[in-house]
Design a protein around this motif. Structure first.
Motif, PDB file in Angstrom:
ATOM      1  N   LYS A 156      -0.227  34.536   2.736  1.00 37.14           N
ATOM      2  CA  LYS A 156      -1.259  33.753   2.050  1.00 37.14           C
ATOM      3  C   LYS A 156      -1.092  33.822   0.539  1.00 37.14           C
ATOM      4  O   LYS A 156      -1.208  32.812  -0.163  1.00 37.14           O
ATOM      5  CB  LYS A 156      -2.645  34.284   2.425  1.00 37.14           C
ATOM      6  CG  LYS A 156      -3.093  34.008   3.837  1.00 37.14           C
ATOM      7  CD  LYS A 156      -4.354  34.802   4.175  1.00 37.14           C
ATOM      8  CE  LYS A 156      -5.448  34.556   3.166  1.00 37.14           C
ATOM      9  NZ  LYS A 156      -6.638  35.377   3.412  1.00 37.14           N
ATOM     10  N   LYS A 160       0.044  30.416  -1.239  1.00 31.68           N
ATOM     11  CA  LYS A 160      -1.303  29.843  -1.261  1.00 31.68           C
ATOM     12  C   LYS A 160      -1.357  28.479  -1.951  1.00 31.68           C
ATOM     13  O   LYS A 160      -2.198  27.633  -1.602  1.00 31.68           O
ATOM     14  CB  LYS A 160      -2.278  30.798  -1.936  1.00 31.68           C
ATOM     15  CG  LYS A 160      -2.003  31.094  -3.399  1.00 31.68           C
ATOM     16  CD  LYS A 160      -2.988  32.122  -3.940  1.00 31.68           C
ATOM     17  CE  LYS A 160      -2.675  32.506  -5.385  1.00 31.68           C
ATOM     18  NZ  LYS A 160      -2.824  31.376  -6.305  1.00 31.68           N
ATOM     19  N   SER A 165      -3.014  29.211   3.142  1.00 25.40           N
ATOM     20  CA  SER A 165      -4.110  29.866   2.422  1.00 25.40           C
ATOM     21  C   SER A 165      -5.087  30.566   3.351  1.00 25.40           C
ATOM     22  O   SER A 165      -6.054  31.165   2.872  1.00 25.40           O
ATOM     23  CB  SER A 165      -4.868  28.852   1.554  1.00 25.40           C
ATOM     24  OG  SER A 165      -5.459  27.844   2.367  1.00 25.40           O
ATOM     25  N   THR A 166      -4.867  30.521   4.671  1.00 26.93           N
ATOM     26  CA  THR A 166      -5.756  31.200   5.614  1.00 26.93           C
ATOM     27  C   THR A 166      -4.947  31.875   6.718  1.00 26.93           C
ATOM     28  O   THR A 166      -3.803  31.507   6.991  1.00 26.93           O
ATOM     29  CB  THR A 166      -6.749  30.224   6.280  1.00 26.93           C
ATOM     30  OG1 THR A 166      -6.028  29.345   7.161  1.00 26.93           O
ATOM     31  CG2 THR A 166      -7.516  29.413   5.249  1.00 26.93           C
ATOM     32  N   ARG A 167      -5.578  32.844   7.380  1.00 29.38           N
ATOM     33  CA  ARG A 167      -4.952  33.488   8.522  1.00 29.38           C
ATOM     34  C   ARG A 167      -4.719  32.486   9.659  1.00 29.38           C
ATOM     35  O   ARG A 167      -3.773  32.616  10.430  1.00 29.38           O
ATOM     36  CB  ARG A 167      -5.804  34.667   8.995  1.00 29.38           C
ATOM     37  CG  ARG A 167      -5.643  35.906   8.124  1.00 29.38           C
ATOM     38  CD  ARG A 167      -6.572  37.038   8.535  1.00 29.38           C
ATOM     39  NE  ARG A 167      -6.103  38.321   8.012  1.00 29.38           N
ATOM     40  CZ  ARG A 167      -6.335  38.753   6.788  1.00 29.38           C
ATOM     41  NH1 ARG A 167      -7.053  38.002   5.953  1.00 29.38           N
ATOM     42  NH2 ARG A 167      -5.871  39.935   6.384  1.00 29.38           N
TER      43      ARG A 167
END
Length: 381
Positions: A156, A160, A165-167
């Protein structure tokens, strides 16, 4: 070569015993009892010394970090331009003359699994290497041993502003790559000998076929408990082998890890909690997991912890409550199993490579000195 009168800690028997170790042609011939030299065979008097298998680290970046080089110019373990890079091979970045290597060998570390870092969801392959030799070809024990993948903060953070940007995205990208590779593999199988029907060559998909066929595991960087469970979930979905690397919050999900039956590599613990996912880092973790019957390796993640301090890390786990014999296994036989080279290294047994450490005490205690390091039957230190 005969090593005489050593106190032998073979990483097989819980209790050490005194005896001789007979070495010929780079292999261990016998362990224990009494061995007599034939002809001009070299004899090492190990009276007062303790013999151990060469120490093994299942997760290192030694040789790819290039010790002493300026940050950003010589660090060859993270490819920052592509979040999915399974086609990369750690062995192509390995520098056998890295100054960190002789220091590690002097500390008794003889074999490591080295490879890419955790910037990418898929980073490329790890390989098993002995810490001696002028070329990567001469030093390599097995290549590849695993395919690196990563969960949590690192992918991330590194991507990003581009693709992650997220799991959720991290997990989706790994699934996407595995789905694509599985489809590619099926199309190749359906084409059979008809080259006209073969799919267009896909280097990334080709690199993932050994994972899908179960020949090498995913080597999953995962600190937090939720990331560990996501890694296990995806491995089940695709029926692939997996090892959990770092496993910082493993002590929070002991039952789940024991039920999964996967090897874990714990560390680097001799560091500051430099990010939120390390906040539950504890020296108690390897002992708790080992007591639950989980195959535990202790790792340095070198250069995060200098490679030569691997046995010291095991000693700190003992100080936190880990059984001393299980701690020894965590830096010898278990990591050898973890990276698939336990037929060659990790214990002092007949038929295995003569990688032997002679020390003046327990190497997991800080004031112990490594006196001799023998690798492939030759004195290297």
């Amino acid at each position: 070569m005969i090593i005489k009168n050593a106190v032998i800690n073979d990483a097989v028997n819980r209790k050490p015993y005194r005896g001789d170790i007979l070495v010929r042609d780079g292999k261990i011939v016998s362990v224990g009892g009494s061995a007599e030299p034939s002809g001009d065979e070299k004899v090492i008097d190990a009276s007062g010394l303790f013999a151990y298998p060469g120490f093994v680290d299942a997760h290192s970046h030694i040789g790819l970090d290039n010790y002493g080089g300026p940050t950003g110019t010589t660090h060859d373990y993270n490819e920052m331009t592509d979040i999915l890079s399974p086609q990369l091979r750690g062995s192509d970045s390995y520098y056998p003359h890295d100054a960190a290597i002789p220091a590690a060998l002097a500390g008794g570390v003889t074999t490591v699994a080295a490879g890419p870092g955790s910037a990418n969801v898929l980073g490329g392959t790890f390989f098993a290497v002995k810490l001696f030799g002028n070329t990567v070809e001469a030093a390599t024990l097995r290549d590849p041993v695993a395919m690196k993948c990563a969960f949590g903060e690192n992918p991330k953070r590194c991507h990003k502003d581009k693709t992650d940007s997220t799991r959720m995205t991290t997990a989706a990208k790994l699934r996407e790559a595995l789905f694509s590779a599985r489809d590619y593999m099926m199309r190749k199988e359906l084409a059979g000998d008809d080259r006209a029907k073969l799919p267009k060559y896909d280097m990334k998909a080709e690199a993932l076929i050994p994972v899908l066929e179960g020949r090498i595991p995913l080597k999953a960087h995962a600190h937090r408990a939720d990331d560990i469970m996501t890694a296990l979930r995806i491995a089940r979905e695709f029926g692939v082998k997996i090892t959990i690397e770092h496993c910082t919050e493993g002590h929070l999900i002991v039952d789940e890890l024991a039920a999964a039956g996967v090897p874990v590599a714990v560390g680097p613990t001799l560091t500051n909690a430099s990010k939120l996912e390390l906040i539950n880092k504890s020296w108690k973790t390897p002992g708790i997991l080992a007591a639950a019957g989980i195959q535990v390796s202790i790792i340095t993640d070198a250069p995060v912890i200098p490679q030569q301090y691997l046995p010291l890390c095991a000693g700190l786990a003992v100080k936190a409550g880990m059984d001393p014999f299980l701690a020894l296994l965590a830096i010898t036989l278990n990591p050898a199993k973890h990276i698939g080279v336990d037929d060659r290294v990790g214990s002092l047994e007949p038929g295995k490579d003569a990688d032997i450490v002679l020390a003046d005490g327990d190497p997991m205690i800080s004031d112990t000195a490594v006196v001799r390091v023998i690798l492939d039957g030759e004195i290297r230190v």
